[in-house]
Design a protein around this motif. Structure first.
Motif, PDB file in Angstrom:
ATOM      1  N   TYR A  11       0.851  -1.204   0.000  1.00 56.85           N
ATOM      2  CA  TYR A  11       0.000   0.000   0.000  1.00 56.85           C
ATOM      3  C   TYR A  11       0.884   1.251   0.000  1.00 56.85           C
ATOM      4  O   TYR A  11       0.758   2.126  -0.853  1.00 56.85           O
ATOM      5  N   GLU A  12       1.796   1.323   0.953  1.00 58.56           N
ATOM      6  CA  GLU A  12       2.705   2.490   0.989  1.00 58.56           C
ATOM      7  C   GLU A  12       3.600   2.506  -0.254  1.00 58.56           C
ATOM      8  O   GLU A  12       3.809   3.564  -0.867  1.00 58.56           O
ATOM      9  N   GLU A  13       4.112   1.346  -0.627  1.00 50.70           N
ATOM     10  CA  GLU A  13       5.009   1.255  -1.786  1.00 50.70           C
ATOM     11  C   GLU A  13       4.339   1.863  -3.029  1.00 50.70           C
ATOM     12  O   GLU A  13       4.968   2.600  -3.789  1.00 50.70           O
ATOM     13  N   GLU A  14       3.058   1.565  -3.214  1.00 50.03           N
ATOM     14  CA  GLU A  14       2.379   2.019  -4.435  1.00 50.03           C
ATOM     15  C   GLU A  14       1.819   3.430  -4.316  1.00 50.03           C
ATOM     16  O   GLU A  14       1.938   4.249  -5.227  1.00 50.03           O
ATOM     17  N   ARG A  15       1.201   3.725  -3.192  1.00 42.79           N
ATOM     18  CA  ARG A  15       0.442   4.984  -3.113  1.00 42.79           C
ATOM     19  C   ARG A  15       1.302   6.187  -2.749  1.00 42.79           C
ATOM     20  O   ARG A  15       0.980   7.309  -3.109  1.00 42.79           O
ATOM     21  N   ARG A  16       2.393   5.996  -2.022  1.00 44.63           N
ATOM     22  CA  ARG A  16       3.194   7.156  -1.619  1.00 44.63           C
ATOM     23  C   ARG A  16       3.863   7.783  -2.834  1.00 44.63           C
ATOM     24  O   ARG A  16       3.948   9.004  -2.947  1.00 44.63           O
ATOM     25  N   GLU A  17       4.296   6.951  -3.767  1.00 44.07           N
ATOM     26  CA  GLU A  17       4.943   7.480  -4.965  1.00 44.07           C
ATOM     27  C   GLU A  17       3.953   8.278  -5.812  1.00 44.07           C
ATOM     28  O   GLU A  17       4.270   9.336  -6.359  1.00 44.07           O
ATOM     29  N   VAL A  18       2.725   7.768  -5.912  1.00 43.13           N
ATOM     30  CA  VAL A  18       1.683   8.488  -6.669  1.00 43.13           C
ATOM     31  C   VAL A  18       1.457   9.867  -6.041  1.00 43.13           C
ATOM     32  O   VAL A  18       1.377  10.884  -6.739  1.00 43.13           O
ATOM     33  N   ALA A  19       1.374   9.905  -4.702  1.00 42.46           N
ATOM     34  CA  ALA A  19       1.125  11.191  -4.015  1.00 42.46           C
ATOM     35  C   ALA A  19       2.297  12.143  -4.213  1.00 42.46           C
ATOM     36  O   ALA A  19       2.101  13.350  -4.407  1.00 42.46           O
ATOM     37  N   ALA A  20       3.519  11.616  -4.188  1.00 40.05           N
ATOM     38  CA  ALA A  20       4.704  12.478  -4.341  1.00 40.05           C
ATOM     39  C   ALA A  20       4.652  13.186  -5.694  1.00 40.05           C
ATOM     40  O   ALA A  20       4.905  14.382  -5.792  1.00 40.05           O
ATOM     41  N   GLU A  21       4.280  12.452  -6.729  1.00 39.32           N
ATOM     42  CA  GLU A  21       4.206  13.068  -8.064  1.00 39.32           C
ATOM     43  C   GLU A  21       3.070  14.064  -8.149  1.00 39.32           C
ATOM     44  O   GLU A  21       3.180  15.132  -8.753  1.00 39.32           O
TER      45      GLU A  21
END
Ligand SMILES: Cc1cc2nc3c(=O)[nH]c(=O)nc-3n(C[C@H](O)[C@H](O)[C@H](O)COP(=O)(O)OP(=O)(O)OC[C@H]3O[C@@H](n4cnc5c(N)ncnc54)[C@H](O)[C@@H]3O)c2cc1C
Length: 492
Positions: free
Chosen positions: A327-337
């Motif tokens: 969950y963190e692996e996938e969603r944190r990167e999306v939020a950063a962008e």
């Protein structure tokens, strides 16, 4: 009180997660500290990808009926002349992308439909319940909650903090929220007025003198937005708002009848350093805040919940706990962008009054190709890669009846597509996994070739779709050991 999942916060993120868990028959409790639902327009843009998710949750149709299209923006010059400009790039719906443009629906109406859907699934949020504290151990989380009957303890296997930008859960977990204040503060208000057409979104001025009045689809209201000084109290009275409209528009003919909701907020861009600490998770604004330019906040919050829901359900049914780390692996990167993109759009809006939105804001190209959950055994030059969003495709059933790939996703199951595969499937159906062969005499017929075109499939290809509508695995070898291991580990 015991439950599997305690969700703190009944905003867009908490409600979406509750709906997904309810349809999966997962036991949960959804609490919110406010005594009644929030009533303002705030996030009024629902992006194309979010509409696809709302379709999977059986809500898209009623949302589209309740809202409407984004009107053009009308930019007024000081002499009263104006030019009209398209505000969102609308593309026609296609077989693979059924929602070609974003929907305008004020946030309180969106949340009302989410609550209605949740009620249909047999649940309601517990309002007037504030999370006061919690501690976790190896077996679960013990939460202390205030209610009208006094303090109660809720023991849950997992806690999800969907409790907004000031997240109590995030602070209690000690998760940092680094980022920056963006040096911008604005008023947002919902009002009824006369003297302006509802055909367009009206905008005046540049820089700190800007003001915009947007007709809110599905209501008789306009949403006012205007920058205000960073420091000091700003008078939010009806009289002050009316005066600001006259002053900044230079028009005497606009008469404000009532201000229904108002708020002022300072803009910042911040991202939580972690989305998971043990048995507690952060979702939505609790994990990321950013300026409203780009209309991403509510959408990203809904998509956080959409990513987390099926994973929580799977782990409760025995899948490896490591699935929850993705969950963190996938969603944190999306939020950063997304934080970077919203900040760039804020700069453009400040400098040029430019608020145009395009393909990037529709969130259709977001995916998780780098995720540890993406298994790709096809060549690098393939049209679609594991981790990409699974496109829609109109097809026909064995009896000739029309059907769409997206209707299969409503089940919330994993879907294995065997494209023109010969012989019996290498796997047998199991709880949570549907195996569907596509071919001339098979269960589904790709009679117009939409599936083949959108997925770049060749006979014998296998596409495994995740429950949230992303491609989990792509292979040409149905007997691939990696595919077998993947299914064994993740499908529940
Ligand atoms: C002017 C403006 C325009 C915007 N425009 C857009 C747009 O066009 N598109 C878009 O996508 N987004 C937009 N947004 C952003 C959007 O409103 C937010 O991103 C969205 O509300 C986040 O949803 P959430 O569920 O994460 O949090 P919230 O909506 O903040 O919900 C959190 C909930 O948690 C509850 N809570 C907090 N603490 C506790 C506690 N201790 N115990 C129990 N309950 C608690 C709160 O009462 C609240 O109901 C806009 C925002 C603003 C201000």
């Amino acid at each position: 009180m015991h439950t599997d999942i305690l969700i703190c916060g009944a905003g867009a993120a908490g409600l979406t997660l509750a709906i997904d868990l309810a349809r999966r028959n997962v036991d949960f409790i959804l609490i919110d500290q406010v005594s009644e639902p929030f009533g303002g327009s705030r996030g009024k843009g629902i992006q194309s990808r979010t509409l696809e998710i709302f379709e999977a949750l059986d809500m898209a149709d009623r949302m589209i009926a309740a809202g409407g299209r984004y009107p053009s923006q009308r930019h007024y010059a000081a002499d009263g002349s104006y030019r009209d400009e398209v505000s969102v790039a609308a593309t026609a719906a296609t077989p693979s992308e059924p929602y070609g443009e974003p929907l305008m629906l004020p946030q309180h109406l969106t949340e009302g439909i989410l609550r209605e859907r949740l009620a249909e699934l047999g649940h309601t949020p517990h309002y007037g319940h504030a999370l006061l504290g919690f501690e976790q151990d190896g077996g679960g989380v013990t939460a202390h909650v205030s209610s009208s009957e006094g303090k109660i303890a809720i023991r849950a296997r997992y806690l999800v903090g969907a409790d907004g930008g000031r997240s109590f859960v995030r602070k209690t977990l000690g998760v940092d929220f680094p980022g920056e204040s963006l040096g911008a503060r604005a008023v947002v208000a919902d009002l009824t007025l006369s003297g302006l057409t509802r055909e367009v979104w009206h905008r005046w001025g540049k820089g700190t003198g800007q003001i915009s009045l947007c007709p809110l689809q599905g209501t008789t209201l306009f949403q006012l937005q205007m920058p205000i000084p960073l420091e000091g109290e700003f008078d939010l009275s009806d009289a002050s708002i009316s005066a600001a409209i006259t002053d900044r528009t230079g028009c005497d003919g606009i008469e404000v009848h009532a201000v229904h909701w108002r708020s002022d907020y300072a803009m910042s861009a911040r991202l939580a350093t972690r989305y998971r600490v043990g048995r507690a998770f952060l979702a939505g604004d609790a994990a990321h805040v950013h300026p409203p330019t780009g209309g991403q906040g509510l959408n990203t919050s809904v998509q956080d919940a959409w990513n987390l829901g099926w994973k929580l359900a799977a782990v409760l049914r025995g899948a490896d706990d490591a699935l929850l780390d993705t969950y963190e692996e996938e969603r944190r990167e999306v939020a950063a962008e997304m934080l970077g993109m919203s900040t760039r759009l804020l700069d453009a809006a400040r400098e040029r009054g430019d608020l145009r939105r395009g393909r990037e804001q529709q969130q259709l190209d977001l995916g998780y190709p780098a995720s540890s959950l993406s298994l790709d055994e096809r060549g690098d030059d393939a049209l679609l890669r594991a981790g990409y969003r699974a496109p829609d495709a109109p097809m026909r059933g064995a009896g000739g009846q029309p059907c769409r790939l997206f209707s299969l996703l409503k089940s919330g199951d994993w879907i294995m597509l065997r494209y023109e595969a010969s012989g019996s499937p290498a796997f047998t159906p199991r709880r949570g996994l549907r195996i569907i062969t596509i071919g001339e005499h098979a269960a589904l017929r790709d009679h117009q070739g939409h599936l083949r075109t959108a997925y770049g499939l060749t006979p014998g290809d296998i596409a495994l779709l995740r429950p949230d509508g992303y491609l989990a695995a792509l292979t040409h070898d149905e007997h691939s050991p990696a595919l077998a291991a993947y299914i064994e580990q993740s499908v529940r």
